[in-house]
Motif scaffolding. Structure first.
Motif, PDB file in Angstrom:
ATOM      1  N   LYS A   7       0.848  -1.201   0.000  1.00 19.73           N
ATOM      2  CA  LYS A   7       0.000   0.000   0.000  1.00 19.73           C
ATOM      3  C   LYS A   7       0.879   1.245   0.000  1.00 19.73           C
ATOM      4  CE  LYS A   7      -3.295   2.483   2.973  1.00 19.73           C
ATOM      5  NZ  LYS A   7      -2.672   2.976   4.197  1.00 19.73           N
ATOM      6  N   CYS A   9       0.610   5.147   0.644  1.00 16.04           N
ATOM      7  CA  CYS A   9      -0.348   5.992   1.361  1.00 16.04           C
ATOM      8  C   CYS A   9      -0.044   7.478   1.187  1.00 16.04           C
ATOM      9  CB  CYS A   9      -0.344   5.616   2.840  1.00 16.04           C
ATOM     10  SG  CYS A   9      -1.830   6.178   3.695  1.00 16.04           S
ATOM     11  N   SER A  36      -2.389  16.820   8.947  1.00 16.84           N
ATOM     12  CA  SER A  36      -1.376  16.082   8.172  1.00 16.84           C
ATOM     13  C   SER A  36      -0.845  16.917   7.015  1.00 16.84           C
ATOM     14  CB  SER A  36      -1.997  14.798   7.618  1.00 16.84           C
ATOM     15  OG  SER A  36      -1.116  14.212   6.679  1.00 16.84           O
ATOM     16  N   ARG A  38      -0.227  15.739   4.350  1.00  9.73           N
ATOM     17  CA  ARG A  38      -0.775  15.095   3.142  1.00  9.73           C
ATOM     18  C   ARG A  38      -2.300  15.112   3.115  1.00  9.73           C
ATOM     19  NH1 ARG A  38       2.537  11.826   6.301  1.00  9.73           N
ATOM     20  NH2 ARG A  38       4.496  12.354   5.302  1.00  9.73           N
ATOM     21  N   ARG A  66      -8.136   9.973  11.040  1.00 11.25           N
ATOM     22  CA  ARG A  66      -7.717   9.838  12.446  1.00 11.25           C
ATOM     23  C   ARG A  66      -8.634  10.637  13.380  1.00 11.25           C
ATOM     24  NH1 ARG A  66      -1.715  11.570  13.361  1.00 11.25           N
ATOM     25  NH2 ARG A  66      -2.636  13.487  12.559  1.00 11.25           N
ATOM     26  N   GLN A  86      -9.844   3.248   6.398  1.00 16.84           N
ATOM     27  CA  GLN A  86      -8.828   2.925   7.414  1.00 16.84           C
ATOM     28  C   GLN A  86      -8.978   3.899   8.574  1.00 16.84           C
ATOM     29  OE1 GLN A  86      -4.742   2.367   6.012  1.00 16.84           O
ATOM     30  NE2 GLN A  86      -3.983   3.477   7.794  1.00 16.84           N
ATOM     31  N   HIS A  88      -7.527   5.205  11.904  1.00 15.36           N
ATOM     32  CA  HIS A  88      -6.172   5.232  12.430  1.00 15.36           C
ATOM     33  C   HIS A  88      -6.162   5.721  13.872  1.00 15.36           C
ATOM     34  CE1 HIS A  88      -2.157   4.830  10.417  1.00 15.36           C
ATOM     35  NE2 HIS A  88      -1.818   5.173  11.632  1.00 15.36           N
ATOM     36  N   ASP A 131       1.502   0.074  12.950  1.00 12.14           N
ATOM     37  CA  ASP A 131       2.233   1.293  12.619  1.00 12.14           C
ATOM     38  C   ASP A 131       3.145   1.679  13.781  1.00 12.14           C
ATOM     39  OD1 ASP A 131       2.967   3.557  11.204  1.00 12.14           O
ATOM     40  OD2 ASP A 131       0.974   4.467  11.193  1.00 12.14           O
ATOM     41  N   ALA A 135       1.782   8.326  13.425  1.00 15.39           N
ATOM     42  CA  ALA A 135       1.344   8.012  12.058  1.00 15.39           C
ATOM     43  C   ALA A 135       1.880   9.020  11.058  1.00 15.39           C
ATOM     44  CB  ALA A 135      -0.175   8.000  11.997  1.00 15.39           C
ATOM     45  N   GLY A 136       2.409   8.499   9.965  1.00 16.23           N
ATOM     46  CA  GLY A 136       2.858   9.373   8.891  1.00 16.23           C
ATOM     47  C   GLY A 136       4.095  10.188   9.206  1.00 16.23           C
ATOM     48  N   GLY A 138       7.244   8.935   9.345  1.00 16.19           N
ATOM     49  CA  GLY A 138       8.447   8.400   8.726  1.00 16.19           C
ATOM     50  C   GLY A 138       9.461   7.871   9.730  1.00 16.19           C
ATOM     51  N   GLY A 159       5.311   2.334   9.031  1.00 15.95           N
ATOM     52  CA  GLY A 159       6.052   3.201   9.943  1.00 15.95           C
ATOM     53  C   GLY A 159       7.529   3.222   9.653  1.00 15.95           C
ATOM     54  N   GLY A 160       7.982   4.275   8.987  1.00  9.81           N
ATOM     55  CA  GLY A 160       9.412   4.449   8.772  1.00  9.81           C
ATOM     56  C   GLY A 160      10.006   3.593   7.673  1.00  9.81           C
ATOM     57  N   ASP A 179       3.148  -0.895   4.146  1.00 16.18           N
ATOM     58  CA  ASP A 179       2.517   0.396   3.860  1.00 16.18           C
ATOM     59  C   ASP A 179       3.576   1.480   4.029  1.00 16.18           C
ATOM     60  OD1 ASP A 179      -0.326   2.171   4.396  1.00 16.18           O
ATOM     61  OD2 ASP A 179       1.464   2.941   5.337  1.00 16.18           O
ATOM     62  N   SER A 181       4.497   5.894   3.456  1.00 11.02           N
ATOM     63  CA  SER A 181       4.098   7.244   3.059  1.00 11.02           C
ATOM     64  C   SER A 181       5.334   8.140   2.965  1.00 11.02           C
ATOM     65  CB  SER A 181       3.063   7.815   4.033  1.00 11.02           C
ATOM     66  OG  SER A 181       2.495   8.966   3.480  1.00 11.02           O
ATOM     67  N   SER A 182       5.917   8.522   4.111  1.00 11.56           N
ATOM     68  CA  SER A 182       7.066   9.445   4.094  1.00 11.56           C
ATOM     69  C   SER A 182       8.233   8.906   3.268  1.00 11.56           C
ATOM     70  CB  SER A 182       7.572   9.699   5.521  1.00 11.56           C
ATOM     71  OG  SER A 182       6.549  10.137   6.357  1.00 11.56           O
TER      72      SER A 182
HETATM   73  O1  LIG Z   1       0.251  10.129   6.811  1.00 12.49           O
HETATM   74  C1  LIG Z   1      -0.282  10.906   7.603  1.00 12.49           C
HETATM   75  O2  LIG Z   1       0.047  12.095   7.695  1.00 12.49           O
HETATM   76  C2  LIG Z   1      -1.389  10.409   8.502  1.00 12.49           C
HETATM   77  C3  LIG Z   1      -2.099  11.336   9.257  1.00 12.49           C
HETATM   78  C4  LIG Z   1      -3.129  10.900  10.069  1.00 12.49           C
HETATM   79  C5  LIG Z   1      -3.435   9.582  10.137  1.00 12.49           C
HETATM   80  C6  LIG Z   1      -2.727   8.645   9.398  1.00 12.49           C
HETATM   81  C7  LIG Z   1      -1.697   9.051   8.579  1.00 12.49           C
HETATM   82  N1  LIG Z   1      -0.964   8.126   7.846  1.00 12.49           N
HETATM   83  C8  LIG Z   1      -1.340   6.769   7.830  1.00 12.49           C
HETATM   84  C9  LIG Z   1      -0.558   5.786   7.108  1.00 12.49           C
HETATM   85  O3  LIG Z   1      -1.117   4.764   6.723  1.00 12.49           O
HETATM   86  C10 LIG Z   1       0.916   5.934   6.911  1.00 12.49           C
HETATM   87  O4  LIG Z   1       1.241   5.381   5.683  1.00 12.49           O
HETATM   88  C11 LIG Z   1       1.648   5.191   7.991  1.00 12.49           C
HETATM   89  O5  LIG Z   1       1.431   5.864   9.178  1.00 12.49           O
HETATM   90  C12 LIG Z   1       3.150   5.121   7.692  1.00 12.49           C
HETATM   91  O6  LIG Z   1       3.679   6.397   7.580  1.00 12.49           O
HETATM   92  P1  LIG Z   1       5.226   6.635   7.282  1.00 12.49           P
HETATM   93  O7  LIG Z   1       5.992   6.313   8.523  1.00 12.49           O
HETATM   94  O8  LIG Z   1       5.294   8.067   6.912  1.00 12.49           O
HETATM   95  O9  LIG Z   1       5.597   5.741   6.138  1.00 12.49           O
END
Ligand SMILES: O=C(O)c1ccccc1NCC(=O)[C@H](O)[C@H](O)COP(=O)(O)O
Length: 207
Positions: A7, A9, A36, A38, A66, A86, A88, A131, A135-136, A138, A159-160, A179, A181-182
């Protein structure tokens, strides 16, 4: 395609949804959270869904929230045409049930740091996403926590993660999916098509 579910995100740009779907992502996520970097508008969400489905109809589109109330989130997911909602963080089992009554496919995302007794399916969710604490953010977290947990058979690691560390993380934690994102961004909220492709390839090669 391997059994590793991937995934991507936090998408807001349709071209990144296209890239992710064509590169083989199983799911693309859109975050609606004012705090966020994003946070996506409804117009951005609709464009991401349309682009992802045009590229590969089987891709799962996921609304990530969230702070939004569970029922409002489920109604929003249905109205905009997301496949999955989802929830969170700190939603209760009752809130999951209320959401699922409106939008049947609901995933749960939580952290072992705050919820040590996490187990897939406990809240009736279709999938559990494990996670880090923020969240999000990185931020990498201690995957050693997984050894002491009873997460069940099928859960997603988050997460990270990034293209460099996803393979060793998969080998260490043995998740059913990952999954990110960052780790596929060049700045907070700004995705890179190249990093998305690299992440998917690395996750597939590790599985
Ligand atoms: O990404 C965000 O800013 C976020 C904000 C509020 C709720 C959830 C959020 N992200 C959820 C995700 O599924 C992210 O991909 C996950 O936390 C991993 O994040 P990352 O560590 O940045 O890869």
């Amino acid at each position: 395609m391997s059994g590793m579910y991937v995934k991507i995100c936090g998408l807001r740009a349709p071209e990144h949804a296209t890239t992710a779907a064509l590169a083989g992502a199983d799911a693309v996520g859109v975050v609606m959270s004012d705090r966020s970097p994003r946070h996506a508008t409804e117009a951005q969400a609709l464009a991401v869904i349309a682009a992802a489905k045009a590229a590969r109809p089987a891709v799962d589109t996921v609304l990530v929230v969230r702070e939004m109330g569970a029922t409002e989130a489920a109604e929003t997911a249905s109205r905009l045409g997301f496949d999955v909602l989802q929830l969170h963080g700190g939603y209760t089992a009752e809130e999951f049930a209320a959401a699922a009554a409106v939008h049947p496919r609901v995933w749960r995302a939580a952290s072992l740091a705050t919820t040590p007794n996490l187990r897939a399916g406990d809240y009736g969710e279709e999938r559990l996403l494990v996670d880090g604490a923020a969240a999000g953010s990185g931020e990498a977290w201690d995957l050693g926590l997984i050894a002491g947990a009873e997460l069940g058979d099928d859960w997603l690691l988050a997460g990270g993660l990034d293209p460099e560390n996803v393979a060793p993380a998969i080998r260490a934690a043995l998740p059913g999916g990952v999954d990110v994102s960052s780790g596929v961004e060049v700045a907070p909220g700004l995705k890179s098509g190249d990093l998305i492709e690299q992440f998917i390839a690395a996750a597939r090669a590790a599985a």
